[in-house]
Every structure is written in structure tokens, then in C-alpha cells.
Design an enzyme around this catalytic site. Structure first.
Site, PDB file in Angstrom:
ATOM      1  N   THR A  11       0.816  -1.219   0.000  1.00 59.58           N
ATOM      2  CA  THR A  11       0.000   0.000   0.000  1.00 59.58           C
ATOM      3  C   THR A  11       0.847   1.266   0.000  1.00 59.58           C
ATOM      4  O   THR A  11       0.481   2.274  -0.611  1.00 59.58           O
ATOM      5  CB  THR A  11      -0.924   0.004   1.242  1.00 59.58           C
ATOM      6  OG1 THR A  11      -1.788  -1.127   1.172  1.00 59.58           O
ATOM      7  CG2 THR A  11      -1.756   1.274   1.313  1.00 59.58           C
ATOM      8  N   ASP A  54       1.873  -7.476  -4.462  1.00 59.82           N
ATOM      9  CA  ASP A  54       0.734  -7.205  -3.573  1.00 59.82           C
ATOM     10  C   ASP A  54       0.822  -8.262  -2.497  1.00 59.82           C
ATOM     11  O   ASP A  54       0.725  -9.460  -2.785  1.00 59.82           O
ATOM     12  CB  ASP A  54      -0.579  -7.311  -4.349  1.00 59.82           C
ATOM     13  CG  ASP A  54      -1.793  -6.976  -3.493  1.00 59.82           C
ATOM     14  OD1 ASP A  54      -1.799  -7.379  -2.299  1.00 59.82           O
ATOM     15  OD2 ASP A  54      -2.720  -6.338  -3.988  1.00 59.82           O
ATOM     16  N   SER A  55       1.024  -7.875  -1.256  1.00 63.51           N
ATOM     17  CA  SER A  55       1.388  -8.867  -0.242  1.00 63.51           C
ATOM     18  C   SER A  55       0.309  -9.923  -0.023  1.00 63.51           C
ATOM     19  O   SER A  55       0.605 -11.016   0.455  1.00 63.51           O
ATOM     20  CB  SER A  55       1.753  -8.184   1.077  1.00 63.51           C
ATOM     21  OG  SER A  55       0.616  -7.779   1.795  1.00 63.51           O
ATOM     22  N   SER A  56      -0.936  -9.641  -0.389  1.00 72.05           N
ATOM     23  CA  SER A  56      -1.971 -10.669  -0.261  1.00 72.05           C
ATOM     24  C   SER A  56      -1.759 -11.792  -1.273  1.00 72.05           C
ATOM     25  O   SER A  56      -2.354 -12.867  -1.148  1.00 72.05           O
ATOM     26  CB  SER A  56      -3.367 -10.061  -0.432  1.00 72.05           C
ATOM     27  OG  SER A  56      -3.512  -9.519  -1.736  1.00 72.05           O
ATOM     28  N   THR A  86       1.139  -4.721   4.101  1.00 66.14           N
ATOM     29  CA  THR A  86       0.833  -5.095   5.479  1.00 66.14           C
ATOM     30  C   THR A  86       0.132  -6.438   5.614  1.00 66.14           C
ATOM     31  O   THR A  86       0.237  -7.088   6.659  1.00 66.14           O
ATOM     32  CB  THR A  86      -0.046  -4.024   6.159  1.00 66.14           C
ATOM     33  OG1 THR A  86      -1.290  -3.908   5.450  1.00 66.14           O
ATOM     34  CG2 THR A  86       0.663  -2.685   6.173  1.00 66.14           C
ATOM     35  N   THR A 157       2.189 -10.199  14.738  1.00 71.25           N
ATOM     36  CA  THR A 157       0.988 -10.637  14.037  1.00 71.25           C
ATOM     37  C   THR A 157       0.152  -9.405  13.718  1.00 71.25           C
ATOM     38  O   THR A 157       0.129  -8.434  14.484  1.00 71.25           O
ATOM     39  CB  THR A 157       0.184 -11.641  14.881  1.00 71.25           C
ATOM     40  OG1 THR A 157      -0.877 -12.191  14.100  1.00 71.25           O
ATOM     41  CG2 THR A 157      -0.403 -11.000  16.135  1.00 71.25           C
ATOM     42  N   ARG A 233      -5.182 -25.680  14.111  1.00 72.73           N
ATOM     43  CA  ARG A 233      -5.409 -24.601  15.072  1.00 72.73           C
ATOM     44  C   ARG A 233      -6.543 -25.037  16.002  1.00 72.73           C
ATOM     45  O   ARG A 233      -7.706 -25.068  15.629  1.00 72.73           O
ATOM     46  CB  ARG A 233      -5.724 -23.295  14.352  1.00 72.73           C
ATOM     47  CG  ARG A 233      -4.593 -22.829  13.465  1.00 72.73           C
ATOM     48  CD  ARG A 233      -4.838 -21.444  12.887  1.00 72.73           C
ATOM     49  NE  ARG A 233      -4.745 -20.418  13.907  1.00 72.73           N
ATOM     50  CZ  ARG A 233      -5.698 -19.538  14.184  1.00 72.73           C
ATOM     51  NH1 ARG A 233      -6.853 -19.557  13.532  1.00 72.73           N
ATOM     52  NH2 ARG A 233      -5.525 -18.639  15.124  1.00 72.73           N
ATOM     53  N   GLN A 266      -5.841 -21.323  18.781  1.00 75.18           N
ATOM     54  CA  GLN A 266      -6.568 -20.195  18.210  1.00 75.18           C
ATOM     55  C   GLN A 266      -6.518 -18.962  19.110  1.00 75.18           C
ATOM     56  O   GLN A 266      -6.927 -17.879  18.694  1.00 75.18           O
ATOM     57  CB  GLN A 266      -8.024 -20.596  17.962  1.00 75.18           C
ATOM     58  CG  GLN A 266      -8.197 -21.688  16.936  1.00 75.18           C
ATOM     59  CD  GLN A 266      -9.620 -22.181  16.831  1.00 75.18           C
ATOM     60  OE1 GLN A 266     -10.565 -21.500  17.237  1.00 75.18           O
ATOM     61  NE2 GLN A 266      -9.803 -23.378  16.293  1.00 75.18           N
ATOM     62  N   CYS A 267      -6.006 -19.127  20.316  1.00 76.80           N
ATOM     63  CA  CYS A 267      -5.945 -18.008  21.248  1.00 76.80           C
ATOM     64  C   CYS A 267      -4.883 -17.006  20.809  1.00 76.80           C
ATOM     65  O   CYS A 267      -3.833 -17.371  20.279  1.00 76.80           O
ATOM     66  CB  CYS A 267      -5.620 -18.491  22.657  1.00 76.80           C
ATOM     67  SG  CYS A 267      -6.852 -19.605  23.353  1.00 76.80           S
TER      68      CYS A 267
END
Length: 332
Positions: A11, A54-56, A86, A157, A233, A266-267
Site C-alpha cells: 500500500t 501485492d502482499s496478499s 501489510t 501478528t 489450530r 486459536q488463542c
């Protein structure tokens, strides 16, 4: 101090178009304007990946392209700055931390929530903060700077798609916070390192969230054909609905096929402890591998890294339980 900048995309360097944001800003010119009048400016080199990422849409091959660019300038630079999107920056930061664990020079990744040309963008603050972090004598390893905080790269994260404080470090404190002066809290723990790593290659790693009511049929469908590894997870410290008919049988089939089963939580904050509860004992009996307190990004990148190094079976498990670049907390 000599600094090399790798512009990978994201971005920060995008402009508006009828189809949405796309790469197109004069990032090199803008970057130069940020450093105008600073002595360091004459000691900075910059390269741009082609094509920009594009990082995605980033893949392990894109991680390797960034690593290759850093290695290509390793003899002429003392520190490195990577400008990155990001969405998957935390994945890339973790991936770089393993591959560059033995390089011995600081690398800082940053980006922005708004493009650099937007009034009120966080681009300038993030880039100048990352630059200051990179040239600090306290900088260690691969780091991520964002929203006035410096985080260990493999401990970060993404927590927000819009807030300027878009990244957090759930299991360890930040390395530093900006201010007058900056507050430093110490470097991350040092791992074993890794000499001459093989390049990243795409691996078939299934990441599966356990949910209430998940059936054995659904789990089997998600692991057929067998992937190279499964990241499961789970709930809490590594618990699954073990009494669900056939669910453990599916996992047993994977274990018998020598597919690594890595158990994460998942926590947001967790330390996986297989067998601590009866609901997680079945995984322990199958020889599943606990993820300790790694983030999903660090865990996924480490799994791909180890598979790319040809690690399998007991050797894979042994390395998953070791800290390569400070990505997990080793218990006494």
C-alpha cells in the site's frame, strides 16, 4: 552506516485507479525526499522488485526474492530496510528471520495502512521509524516496525486492517517504542541460526481451524490428498473434540502416513501443552508437534522453511521444537 532498501510493494507505494489501489507512486523519489539533508542519505542504496508484490498474493518464492536481494547487497550494506505490504508482512518477516538467522545484520520491515500520497498517511512515520531502528546499535535480527513500535519479526501478528497500530507481539514485549528518547526493552532471544539455507519453495501445508461440531468427514475432505504438513489450530492449549466419532481416526491416518501434525492454538496468547487436558491427549498419543507460543505467521513460515530444507520425520520435529531465530519461548 550503509543501508540498503528493498522495495517489495504494498500500500505504501500505491496510487488510486478506477480498479482500486495499484502500484505506481514514485517511491524512490519520495524516499529520497524523506532523507533530504541527512548525512546518511549518501550511504543508502535501493532496489525495486520486478514485479512488485501485492502482499496478499505473496508466495514463498516472493519471500525468496526479498532474501536474494538482501544477500546480493550483504557485502555493501550494514543494515537493511524492506518496504512491504501489510497483509502478509508478518509472514514475510518470520520467513526472513529463519533464512537470514546467521547473517548477523539487522533487517527491518515496514509499510503503511495508507499510501504515501494520502494526507495523514502513516507512511512517513513508519519509514523514518524503521530507518532509525535499522541503524541503531541495539537492532538485532529481523524486525518489524509499525505504529511507533519495533517488534521482533517472527513474534509479530497483524491485528488491524485499519488502525495505525496494526501489529502486535502477543507473547513477548516489543523491542522498542518511539519517543524522546526511544524506550528499548531488549533484543529477542537468540536461536540456533541456520547456515547456508536452501531457497524457499512452495509447500502443500494445510492450515485448519478446529470448530465446534466439525465432523470427521469434513476433516478427511480437507486433508485429502494428504498435504506435506498439517497445522491444526485448536482450542486453548491444544484441545480438540476427541470424542467426535472418527475425528481422531482421521488424524491417526495422517500420522501413519508420516504427515507432520503441528498443533497451534486459536488463542491470541497461548502456550500449547499437549496432553494437559484429556481433550488434547489423543494428539499427544499420535506424536503431534506442539507449536509452543509461536504466532501462526511464524509457525507457517517455519513449517515451509523446514520442508524446504528437506527436513522430515523426527528431524522435522526436532527442529520445530528448537528456536532457530527466537521465534518461540523455550521452557526451562
Amino acid at each position: 552506516m550503509r543501508l540498503h532498501v528493498t522495495y517489495a510493494g504494498g500500500t505504501i507505494g500505491m496510487v488510486d485507479s478506477p480498479e482500486g489501489l495499484r502500484p505506481g507512486a514514485d517511491l524512490q523519489g519520495w524516499f529520497g525526499s524523506q532523507l533530504e539533508g541527512i548525512e546518511l542519505a549518501s550511504n543508502i542504496t535501493m532496489s525495486t522488485l520486478d514485479p512488485l508484490i501485492d502482499s496478499s498474493e505473496a508466495t514463498p518464492e516472493d519471500w525468496q526474492a526479498i532474501i536474494d536481494d538482501i544477500n546480493a547487497h550483504a557485502d555493501e550494506a550494514d543494515a537493511f530496510l524492506v518496504l512491504h505490504g501489510t497483509d502478509t508482512m508478518a509472514y514475510s518477516a518470520a520467513a526472513l528471520s529463519y533464512a537470514l538467522a546467521s547473517m548477523g545484520k539487522p533487517v527491518v520491515l515496514t509499510g503503511s495502512q495508507y499510501p504515501l500520497g494520502v494526507v495523514g498517511s502513516d507512511a512517513s512515520a513508519n519509514v523514518t521509524g524503521a530507518l532509525r531502528a535499522a541503524i541503531s546499535p541495539r537492532a538485532r535480527g529481523v524486525m518489524l516496525f509499525f505504529g511507533h513500535k519495533l517488534l521482533a519479526g517472527n513474534r509479530a501478528t497483524k491485528t488491524s486492517s485499519w488502525a495505525f497500530r496494526g501489529f502486535e507481539s502477543p507473547s513477548v514485549s516489543p523491542m522498542a517504542r518511539t519517543g524522546a528518547p526511544w524506550r528499548w526493552y531488549g533484543a529477542p532471544s537468540v536461536g540456533t541460526g541456520w547456515q547456508d539455507p536452501s531457497p524457499y519453495k512452495r509447500q502443500d501445508v494445510a492450515v485448519i481451524d478446529v470448530v465446534p461440531g466439525m465432523s470427521a468427514a469434513r476433516l478427511r475432505a480437507m486433508t485429502t490428498p494428504h498435504p506435506d504438513a498439517v497445522i491444526l489450530r485448536t482450542f486453548g492449549v491444544g484441545n480438540i473434540p476427541a470424542s467426535e466419532p472418527g475425528l481422531v481416526d482421521v488424524l491417526a491416518e495422517l500420522a501413519q502416513a508420516e504427515v507432520p501434525i503441528i498443533v497451534a492454538s486459536q488463542c491470541y496468547q497461548a502456550e500449547v501443552m499437549l496432553g494437559h487436558y484429556e481433550a488434547g491427549n489423543a494428539l499427544a498419543q499420535l506424536g503431534a508437534i506442539g507449536a509452543h507460543d509461536m504466532t501462526l505467521e511464524a509457525l507457517y513460515a517455519k513449517t515451509v522453511f523446514l520442508l524446504s530444507q528437506g527436513k522430515r520425520g523426527a528431524d522435522f520435529k526436532r527442529w520445530m521444537d528448537l528456536s532457530i531465530a527466537g521465534e518461540l519461548t523455550l521452557q526451562d
